[in-house]
Design an enzyme around this catalytic site. Structure first.
Site, PDB file in Angstrom:
ATOM      1  N   CYS A  65      59.628  34.230  57.913  1.00 49.71           N
ATOM      2  CA  CYS A  65      59.731  35.639  57.540  1.00 49.71           C
ATOM      3  C   CYS A  65      59.807  36.504  58.792  1.00 49.71           C
ATOM      4  CB  CYS A  65      58.541  36.066  56.696  1.00 49.71           C
ATOM      5  SG  CYS A  65      58.561  37.815  56.228  1.00 49.71           S
ATOM      6  N   CYS A  71      53.052  41.946  59.511  1.00 49.13           N
ATOM      7  CA  CYS A  71      52.535  42.119  58.153  1.00 49.13           C
ATOM      8  C   CYS A  71      51.252  41.310  57.990  1.00 49.13           C
ATOM      9  CB  CYS A  71      53.596  41.642  57.151  1.00 49.13           C
ATOM     10  SG  CYS A  71      53.031  41.600  55.434  1.00 49.13           S
ATOM     11  N   CYS A  74      50.567  37.236  55.243  1.00 50.76           N
ATOM     12  CA  CYS A  74      50.496  35.804  55.548  1.00 50.76           C
ATOM     13  C   CYS A  74      49.809  35.599  56.899  1.00 50.76           C
ATOM     14  CB  CYS A  74      51.889  35.183  55.593  1.00 50.76           C
ATOM     15  SG  CYS A  74      52.734  35.106  53.990  1.00 50.76           S
ATOM     16  N   CYS A 149      60.712  40.143  50.815  1.00 51.06           N
ATOM     17  CA  CYS A 149      59.527  39.308  51.032  1.00 51.06           C
ATOM     18  C   CYS A 149      59.839  37.931  50.480  1.00 51.06           C
ATOM     19  CB  CYS A 149      58.302  39.914  50.346  1.00 51.06           C
ATOM     20  SG  CYS A 149      56.824  38.864  50.489  1.00 51.06           S
ATOM     21  N   GLN A 249      46.672  35.521  37.581  1.00 54.39           N
ATOM     22  CA  GLN A 249      46.774  34.590  38.692  1.00 54.39           C
ATOM     23  C   GLN A 249      48.063  34.892  39.447  1.00 54.39           C
ATOM     24  OE1 GLN A 249      44.445  32.685  39.713  1.00 54.39           O
ATOM     25  NE2 GLN A 249      43.072  32.742  37.949  1.00 54.39           N
ATOM     26  N   PHE A 276      34.301  35.862  32.009  1.00 51.08           N
ATOM     27  CA  PHE A 276      35.260  36.524  32.895  1.00 51.08           C
ATOM     28  C   PHE A 276      36.673  36.086  32.477  1.00 51.08           C
ATOM     29  CE2 PHE A 276      31.340  35.528  35.183  1.00 51.08           C
ATOM     30  CZ  PHE A 276      30.900  36.779  35.561  1.00 51.08           C
ATOM     31  N   ASP A 296      34.515  39.541  28.881  1.00 50.45           N
ATOM     32  CA  ASP A 296      34.962  40.148  30.127  1.00 50.45           C
ATOM     33  C   ASP A 296      34.599  41.625  30.082  1.00 50.45           C
ATOM     34  OD1 ASP A 296      37.229  39.203  32.407  1.00 50.45           O
ATOM     35  OD2 ASP A 296      36.987  41.370  32.168  1.00 50.45           O
ATOM     36  N   ASP A 344      35.179  32.123  35.401  1.00 47.06           N
ATOM     37  CA  ASP A 344      36.161  32.389  36.451  1.00 47.06           C
ATOM     38  C   ASP A 344      35.958  33.815  36.951  1.00 47.06           C
ATOM     39  OD1 ASP A 344      38.324  32.489  38.146  1.00 47.06           O
ATOM     40  OD2 ASP A 344      39.814  32.718  36.560  1.00 47.06           O
ATOM     41  N   CYS A 370      37.978  31.687  43.296  1.00 47.38           N
ATOM     42  CA  CYS A 370      38.952  32.046  44.321  1.00 47.38           C
ATOM     43  C   CYS A 370      38.263  32.299  45.649  1.00 47.38           C
ATOM     44  CB  CYS A 370      39.744  33.279  43.892  1.00 47.38           C
ATOM     45  SG  CYS A 370      38.724  34.746  43.620  1.00 47.38           S
TER      46      CYS A 370
END
Length: 412
Positions: A65, A71, A74, A149, A249, A276, A296, A344, A370
């Site tokens: 990229c 940026c 990443c 992107c 997700q 959740f 949730d 989650d 996560c």
């Protein structure tokens, strides 16, 4: 002052780590074994800015990229695939070991798929009154303007152009904007935040822009501006109409991979509580075979889940309830109705709820996370409460970043 340092290894946040006078110095975009020229970063004594690579690692590859290194999206495009994958799995292994958690860590599953299906772009006026629309710069609040992107799902085609077109008429407000864009079956679903109250004339202008760019829906702070097509996604056999600004997700394959792992761990369940639950990526799939109660704090997500479940034939009963599980976790007496729990939570984890699970009699708990650090904290509570951590599977849907998802199974 310019320094020459030897990078020892890549740290947990994707920066190279050099050991200088017994202290760790962090240098982004570097790899273990490299000799690099660096300069100080004002206000950050433990960080350095990369100036040049004197001796490159044989594992270094060219980034794909043009914005990489500027940026902030990443952190890693410069590392060969195999050592990168080993490093990412090892993030989980090391964190669990530090928390004294024993459990088999499976091989990393790549779940990038076609790329990210949702993004948040930022629109800001520069100090020279020039509009910038793009992503936050690495290590700062500056905006890197982007017109492409390469990690986006092709379904987000036109998203960047639409964001620029929406930001331009809003520049007179002088307010920083956040523009969330999600790819759906009906097209792009866009929610603009930060504009403040707008006159009817401006709302009409935004509506015209939405029509010109064929957006499925445009909302402002969740309030409808224009809807051409319902912004729907398919979850299992159900079709869900997304509330404005919904969490999903990051990739379609990521959702499918996590859901498949969860379903495998729940295959003998009779009544599942999905905590959740969001819009139902697990609940609506699990309900194909099992009764599910879903909880949730996001009332819009819960309503969308319930509506989708009621409109889908062939599902077992699904009951969805809006409840803040941070303030009002399900208590042990409420948990007696279930034989399996799926949770989650957001990145901060689910400590309040996990403390109640730890004193419950639930036979099986399936955790999705996560954030491996908060997962390790929550897992430690469950293990200390009498659960065994049976397995952990790391999932890489945030390729090129230090973020890693995981699915784990606990048995009492």
């Amino acid at each position: 002052m310019v320094e020459l340092v030897l990078i020892d290894h890549v740290g947990h946040f994707g920066d190279g780590v050099a050991l200088v006078d017994g202290k760790s110095i962090y240098v982004p975009y570097t790899l273990g074994g490299e000799t690099v020229e660096v300069a100080p970063v004002a206000g950050h004594p433990d960080r350095r800015r990369l100036l040049a690579i004197e001796r490159a690692s044989p594992e270094r590859i060219p980034p794909f990229c043009q914005h990489f290194g500027v940026c902030g999206g990443c952190a890693i495009q410069h590392w060969d695939a195999e050592p990168y994958r080993a490093w990412k799995r090892n993030l989980v292994v090391e964190t669990l070991a530090q928390a004294r958690l024993d459990g088999e860590v499976a091989p990393l599953i790549d779940a990038h798929g076609l790329g990210r299906r949702r993004i948040t772009l930022h629109a800001r006026m520069s100090t020279h009154d020039v509009l910038k629309v793009g992503f936050a710069a690495a290590g700062s609040h500056d905006i890197v303007p982007v017109d492409r992107c390469p990690i986006l799902d092709p379904a987000l085609s036109g998203a960047l152009e639409a964001a620029w077109a929406l930001a331009e008429p809003l520049t007179p407000t002088g307010k920083p904007l956040d523009i969330q864009i999600t790819a759906t079956e009906g097209g792009l679903d866009v929610d603009v935040r930060g504009s403040g109250p707008l006159p009817a004339k401006m709302i009409a202008t935004l509506s015209r822009v939405a029509e010109q760019h064929r957006l499925a829906r445009l909302t402002r702070h969740g309030e409808l501006v224009l809807m051409r097509e319902p912004p729907t996604i398919v979850i299992g056999t159900a079709r869900v109409t997304l509330p404005p600004g919904s969490f999903l997700q990051a990739t379609i394959v990521g959702e499918q991979t996590l859901a498949a792992l969860v379903s495998e761990h729940c295959k003998r369940a009779r009544h599942i509580a999905d905590l959740f639950c969001g819009v139902g990526p697990f609940a609506l799939r699990l309900a194909a075979k099992t009764r599910v109660s879903a909880f949730d704090s996001d009332a819009g997500a819960v309503a969308a889940l319930q509506k989708a479940a009621m409109a889908t034939s062939g599902l077992k009963p699904v009951k969805a309830e809006a409840r803040d599980l941070f303030r009002r976790p399900l208590m042990p007496q409420e948990l007696r109705d279930y034989d399996t729990i799926v949770f989650d939570p957001p990145r901060r984890g689910a400590e309040a709820q996990v403390r109640q699970l730890a004193v419950s009699k639930i036979p099986v708990v399936v955790a999705v996370s996560c954030n491996v650090a908060t997962f390790a904290r929550d897992a430690r509570i469950l293990v200390d409460g009498g659960y065994k951590l049976e397995s952990v599977t790391p999932v890489d849907q945030f390729r090129h970043t230090p973020h890693v998802e995981l699915v784990a199974r606990f048995k009492r």
